[in-house]
Design an enzyme around this catalytic site. Structure first.
Site, PDB file in Angstrom:
ATOM      1  N   ASP A  16       0.864  -1.168   0.000  1.00 27.28           N
ATOM      2  CA  ASP A  16       0.000   0.000   0.000  1.00 27.28           C
ATOM      3  C   ASP A  16       0.911   1.231   0.000  1.00 27.28           C
ATOM      4  O   ASP A  16       2.110   1.124   0.271  1.00 27.28           O
ATOM      5  CB  ASP A  16      -0.889  -0.045   1.250  1.00 27.28           C
ATOM      6  CG  ASP A  16      -1.779   1.165   1.394  1.00 27.28           C
ATOM      7  OD1 ASP A  16      -2.270   1.663   0.359  1.00 27.28           O
ATOM      8  OD2 ASP A  16      -1.988   1.617   2.531  1.00 27.28           O
ATOM      9  N   ASP A  18      -0.205   5.035   1.172  1.00 24.29           N
ATOM     10  CA  ASP A  18      -0.430   5.948   2.294  1.00 24.29           C
ATOM     11  C   ASP A  18      -0.351   5.227   3.631  1.00 24.29           C
ATOM     12  O   ASP A  18      -1.044   4.235   3.856  1.00 24.29           O
ATOM     13  CB  ASP A  18      -1.799   6.617   2.149  1.00 24.29           C
ATOM     14  CG  ASP A  18      -1.884   7.480   0.909  1.00 24.29           C
ATOM     15  OD1 ASP A  18      -1.449   8.631   0.964  1.00 24.29           O
ATOM     16  OD2 ASP A  18      -2.373   6.974  -0.129  1.00 24.29           O
ATOM     17  N   ASP A 323      -1.717  -0.802   6.008  1.00 26.35           N
ATOM     18  CA  ASP A 323      -1.984  -0.263   7.346  1.00 26.35           C
ATOM     19  C   ASP A 323      -3.429  -0.404   7.777  1.00 26.35           C
ATOM     20  O   ASP A 323      -3.738  -0.210   8.957  1.00 26.35           O
ATOM     21  CB  ASP A 323      -1.617   1.227   7.389  1.00 26.35           C
ATOM     22  CG  ASP A 323      -2.577   2.079   6.570  1.00 26.35           C
ATOM     23  OD1 ASP A 323      -3.315   2.895   7.158  1.00 26.35           O
ATOM     24  OD2 ASP A 323      -2.601   1.928   5.337  1.00 26.35           O
TER      25      ASP A 323
END
Length: 467
Positions: A16, A18, A323
């Site tokens: 990922d 961000d 996250d």
């Protein structure tokens, strides 16, 4: 399943963007996100201007793992069995007596113990899932919205003399669309992207050289590397160039932007095809994915077919770093059976300062602005993200129970780490202990178990996941 996990055994490594590869300056990014939505609600929807004013103490409300009841404005912290540990109406915390009266020891009304929500795998079906009448805050992008929504509930309750039901969520969704629609970056509209463009270094940390070298090492070792992000291509280019350098795309064989996770993992190819990109705009719909490159939207099924071709293996082994439990870890584990590495900034060790250990305001310099509590630090209102204490439950003394979020971490994550930097200097064949080892709730945390877990004296307190 093997006791240990190693990147060396993986054929494909995906990331990922961000809050995974790209780490944000949390106090600053939190304020920006909060202000972006608050400005919209006040200026476009007519909400109370008091929403625009915050004190540093207000941020203590933020704690990952909270659920918002969209019907009555209640925020909930859940135990692993779906019962309520703590709750607030707006920002006003409920007393233990009010908590017992409202919820008792039953599953929260929006929790459903249903195998269809989780998996038919042993030990997984006992995790309650939640209905569409609530919203879970499980990442640092969402979390400022929890504080904003709680303050909206406070404001509406005050204005309407004890209002019981609420309909503000549609305005929050409109704020998301206003600030983050696909054209927002290009058109420089909304409140978020214009400020990010002006002051990128204020909000985003560059990747250390160890991470850049590690990404090159993965490619040199023959791994296929992927970047899969729900951010649009123009914002991805801005971030990637800043954190990794202008040639950042060369570090990845496949880049997928506007991936619309979690649907990327769960949807059928016919529901979510890939698109080519031209000048950051989606162009041709693709019936399949035939070669590596940069694409938009898409689905994990077609991607996996390409990975088979690229690796010349019938079942290439994939690991994905992310996250968000909702958007990254659970769907990648559940729908594609990929290995998953959860980025959990709460594990940062020395950087993790408890609020009560922070320097008092009176000891700071006269002109020093008050500090905003970083979102990855302990909340006084909500306690630990991982555990909480419960009175009674058939025992003579308080027991310590795992939270709903903590159980999901140990069930759906292969391992959890504070950031990519923490493993970048390890050899690729380093053997991490999996969470699944001996059904341990703590084995997969690397390099350290969070202090609220690791400091438990199990001789005097009982860690319980029972109802």
């Amino acid at each position: 399943m093997a006791q240990h996990f190693s990147l060396g055994a993986c054929d494909v490594v995906g990331f990922d963007l961000d809050h995974t590869l790209c780490r944000y300056n949390l106090p600053e990014s939190a304020r920006l996100i909060y202000n972006s939505f608050a400005q919209f609600l006040v200026k476009e929807k007519g909400y109370d201007e008091g929403l625009l004013t915050l004190t540093p103490e207000d941020w203590d409300f933020c704690c990952k793992g909270l659920a918002l009841d969209l019907e009555d404005g209640t925020f909930i912290k859940l135990a692993a069995d779906g019962t309520v540990l703590r709750a607030s109406h707006g920002t006003k915390m409920m007393t233990p007596e009010a908590l017992t009266e409202a919820f008792g020891k039953k599953e929260w009304r929006h929790c459903v113990s249903d195998k269809r929500c989780t998996s038919d795998k042993p030990g997984v079906s006992d995790i309650p899932c939640c209905s569409g009448k609530c919203y879970f805050y499980d990442n640092y992008f969402d979390l400022p919205g929890a504080l904003l929504c709680a303050r909206v509930v406070d404001s509406l309750t005050k204005q309407n003399r004890g209002q019981k039901t609420f309909d503000f969520w549609k305005d929050v969704v409109a704020g998301i669309q206003h600030n983050f629609k696909m054209s927002a970056f290009k058109e420089n509209c909304g409140f978020f992207f214009p400020e990010i463009k002006r002051n990128l270094g204020k909000y985003v940390h560059r990747c250390p050289e160890s991470v850049r070298k590690w990404l090159r090492q993965l490619k040199d070792a023959g791994k296929i590397t992927m970047l899969i992000t729900s951010s649009h291509s123009d914002y991805c280019k801005l971030l990637g160039s800043y954190i990794l350098g202008e040639d950042f795309a060369d570090l990845f064989d496949i880049v997928i932007t506007n991936a619309l996770k979690p649907g990327f993992f769960s949807h059928f190819p016919s529901q979510r095809p890939f698109y080519t990109l031209e000048n950051d705009e989606e162009k041709d719909e693709l019936p399949s994915l035939d070669k590596p490159g940069w694409y938009s939207q898409g689905n994990a099924a077609h991607l996996y077919e390409l990975l088979k071709k690229m690796t010349s293996k019938p079942e290439p082994k994939v690991v994905y770093f992310g996250d968000s439990m909702h958007s990254d870890i659970f769907p990648a584990h559940h729908y594609t059976n990929w290995e998953t590495v959860l980025i959990l900034e709460e594990l940062q060790g020395p950087e993790m300062e408890k609020p009560e250990e922070a320097e008092p305001l009176e000891k700071r310099g006269k002109y020093e602005a008050p500090m905003v509590k970083p979102l990855n630090t302990l909340s006084n209102k909500w306690g630990s993200y991982f555990i909480d204490s419960v009175s009674g439950r058939g025992r003579a003394e308080d027991s310590v129970v795992y939270t709903w979020s903590s159980k999901r971490i140990s069930t759906y994550s292969t391992i959890a780490i504070p950031n990519i930097e923490s493993i970048a200097e390890l050899p690729l064949d380093y053997k991490f202990t999996r969470f699944s080892t001996n059904n341990s709730k703590m084995a997969g945390y690397y390099p350290l178990v969070h202090h609220t877990l690791g400091s438990q004296d199990t001789d005097s307190k009982i860690i319980s996941t029972e109802k």
